[in-house]
Design a protein around this motif. Sequence first.
Motif, short mmCIF file in Angstrom:
data_model
loop_
_atom_site.label_atom_id
_atom_site.label_comp_id
_atom_site.label_asym_id
_atom_site.label_seq_id
_atom_site.Cartn_x
_atom_site.Cartn_y
_atom_site.Cartn_z
N GLY A 181 91.08 -4.72 -96.62
CA GLY A 181 92.48 -5.00 -96.33
C GLY A 181 92.70 -5.54 -94.92
N LYS A 182 93.85 -5.18 -94.37
CA LYS A 182 94.23 -5.78 -93.10
C LYS A 182 94.19 -4.75 -91.97
CE LYS A 182 94.65 -10.05 -93.55
NZ LYS A 182 93.37 -10.52 -93.00
N ARG A 183 93.49 -3.62 -92.21
CA ARG A 183 93.49 -2.60 -91.16
C ARG A 183 92.84 -3.14 -89.91
NH1 ARG A 183 91.64 3.20 -93.31
NH2 ARG A 183 89.68 2.11 -93.72
N ARG A 184 93.41 -2.80 -88.74
CA ARG A 184 92.89 -3.25 -87.47
C ARG A 184 92.08 -2.12 -86.85
NH1 ARG A 184 95.01 -7.55 -84.97
NH2 ARG A 184 95.32 -6.56 -82.97
N VAL A 185 90.81 -2.46 -86.56
CA VAL A 185 89.85 -1.46 -86.08
C VAL A 185 89.55 -1.72 -84.61
CG1 VAL A 185 87.55 -0.48 -86.48
CG2 VAL A 185 88.86 -1.41 -88.41
N LEU A 186 89.40 -0.65 -83.85
CA LEU A 186 89.09 -0.76 -82.41
C LEU A 186 87.88 0.11 -82.09
CD1 LEU A 186 89.93 -1.54 -79.45
CD2 LEU A 186 91.45 0.46 -79.49
N THR A 187 87.04 -0.38 -81.21
CA THR A 187 85.93 0.43 -80.71
C THR A 187 85.67 0.04 -79.25
OG1 THR A 187 83.68 1.26 -81.16
CG2 THR A 187 84.05 -1.12 -81.42
N TYR A 188 84.91 0.88 -78.55
CA TYR A 188 84.64 0.65 -77.12
C TYR A 188 83.16 0.85 -76.86
CZ TYR A 188 89.70 1.39 -76.37
OH TYR A 188 91.07 1.30 -76.40
N GLY A 189 82.68 0.17 -75.82
CA GLY A 189 81.30 0.43 -75.41
C GLY A 189 80.84 -0.49 -74.29
N THR A 190 79.67 -0.18 -73.75
CA THR A 190 79.07 -1.03 -72.72
C THR A 190 78.33 -2.20 -73.35
OG1 THR A 190 78.87 0.82 -71.17
CG2 THR A 190 77.37 -1.02 -70.84
N PHE A 191 77.63 -1.94 -74.45
CA PHE A 191 76.91 -2.97 -75.21
C PHE A 191 75.96 -3.78 -74.32
CE2 PHE A 191 78.95 -1.98 -79.07
CZ PHE A 191 80.28 -1.70 -78.79
N ASP A 192 75.18 -3.07 -73.50
CA ASP A 192 74.20 -3.73 -72.64
C ASP A 192 72.90 -3.93 -73.40
OD1 ASP A 192 72.37 -2.95 -69.62
OD2 ASP A 192 73.29 -4.85 -70.24
N LEU A 193 72.24 -5.08 -73.15
CA LEU A 193 70.97 -5.36 -73.87
C LEU A 193 71.18 -5.10 -75.36
CD1 LEU A 193 68.33 -3.73 -71.45
CD2 LEU A 193 69.26 -6.06 -71.42
N LEU A 194 72.10 -5.81 -75.95
CA LEU A 194 72.54 -5.56 -77.34
C LEU A 194 71.36 -5.30 -78.29
CD1 LEU A 194 75.48 -5.67 -78.52
CD2 LEU A 194 74.70 -7.72 -79.72
N HIS A 195 71.43 -4.23 -79.04
CA HIS A 195 70.34 -3.88 -79.95
C HIS A 195 70.92 -3.46 -81.30
CE1 HIS A 195 71.40 0.29 -79.24
NE2 HIS A 195 71.19 0.14 -77.95
N VAL A 196 70.04 -3.18 -82.27
CA VAL A 196 70.50 -2.91 -83.64
C VAL A 196 71.40 -1.68 -83.73
CG1 VAL A 196 68.62 -4.08 -84.88
CG2 VAL A 196 68.36 -1.68 -84.20
N GLY A 197 71.25 -0.76 -82.80
CA GLY A 197 72.16 0.41 -82.83
C GLY A 197 73.60 -0.04 -82.61
N HIS A 198 73.76 -0.93 -81.63
CA HIS A 198 75.11 -1.48 -81.37
C HIS A 198 75.60 -2.30 -82.56
CE1 HIS A 198 73.63 -1.58 -76.95
NE2 HIS A 198 74.37 -0.51 -77.10
N VAL A 199 74.75 -3.18 -83.03
CA VAL A 199 75.14 -4.10 -84.11
C VAL A 199 75.52 -3.32 -85.37
CG1 VAL A 199 74.26 -5.89 -85.67
CG2 VAL A 199 73.85 -6.07 -83.21
N ARG A 200 74.71 -2.29 -85.69
CA ARG A 200 75.01 -1.51 -86.91
C ARG A 200 76.32 -0.74 -86.76
NH1 ARG A 200 68.75 0.43 -87.70
NH2 ARG A 200 67.97 -1.63 -88.35
N LEU A 201 76.63 -0.31 -85.57
CA LEU A 201 77.93 0.37 -85.32
C LEU A 201 79.06 -0.64 -85.52
CD1 LEU A 201 80.36 1.06 -83.15
CD2 LEU A 201 79.36 2.97 -84.44
N LEU A 202 78.91 -1.80 -84.92
CA LEU A 202 79.98 -2.80 -84.98
C LEU A 202 80.18 -3.31 -86.41
CD1 LEU A 202 79.14 -4.77 -81.72
CD2 LEU A 202 81.15 -3.29 -82.10
N GLU A 203 79.08 -3.52 -87.14
CA GLU A 203 79.21 -4.01 -88.53
C GLU A 203 79.86 -2.96 -89.42
OE1 GLU A 203 75.23 -5.39 -89.44
OE2 GLU A 203 75.87 -7.47 -89.08
N ARG A 204 79.47 -1.67 -89.22
CA ARG A 204 80.10 -0.61 -90.03
C ARG A 204 81.58 -0.48 -89.67
NH1 ARG A 204 76.63 4.45 -88.87
NH2 ARG A 204 76.04 3.22 -87.03
N ALA A 205 81.89 -0.58 -88.40
CA ALA A 205 83.30 -0.50 -87.97
C ALA A 205 84.10 -1.65 -88.57
CB ALA A 205 83.39 -0.52 -86.45
N ALA A 206 83.54 -2.84 -88.51
CA ALA A 206 84.24 -4.02 -89.05
C ALA A 206 84.49 -3.88 -90.55
CB ALA A 206 83.42 -5.28 -88.78
N ALA A 207 83.54 -3.29 -91.24
CA ALA A 207 83.66 -3.15 -92.71
C ALA A 207 84.78 -2.18 -93.10
CB ALA A 207 82.33 -2.68 -93.30
#
Length: 136
Positions: free
Chosen positions: A4-30
């Motif tokens: 749907g159209k729900r708006r999701v927000l998250t926060y972080g430093t995201f330094d040296l981007l790695h799969v832990g960050h990406v998997r968090l962001l992809e799950r949040a986006a979903a």
Amino acid sequence: MREGKRRVLTYGTFDLLHVGHVRLLERAAALGGELIVGVSTDDFNVIKGKRAQYSYGERAEIVAALRCVDEVIAEERWDQKADDIRRLNIDLLVMGSDWEGSAHFADLDGLCELVFLPRTEGISTTSIKDDLSKGA
Ligand code: C2G
């Protein structure tokens, strides 16, 4: 499939981007239709006791380039979250499970839904830096 159209927000430093960050962001986006990411500024990282390898500008550019991210904002203070939620009309605040129970997220559940997702085990920016310094 984005929900749907729900708006999701998250926060972080995201330094040296790695799969832990990406998997968090992809799950949040979903969990919604749009994902907004608050990237910690260099000054805020000093407050957080973190020293990022990449500057705020570089970290924001990298996060903004991800397909699952719709917008990047600056995270400058611990206490900007309530204002961000209201100003950005946020439905869902999503963080990794290491933040569950943190005082920094208390009192926000009256403003939007809070979701804490399991961290990706076995990877962190700190461990990457340690491995590199040891020549691992
Ligand atoms: N994360 C994860 N798995 C990892 C590493 C990080 O799921 N192996 C998640 C964290 O839980 C966090 C996000 O990825 O939700 C970003 O992690 P960091 O860049 O380390 O951000 P952090 O220092 O936790 O900053 O106000 C909130 C803070 O700005 C969060």
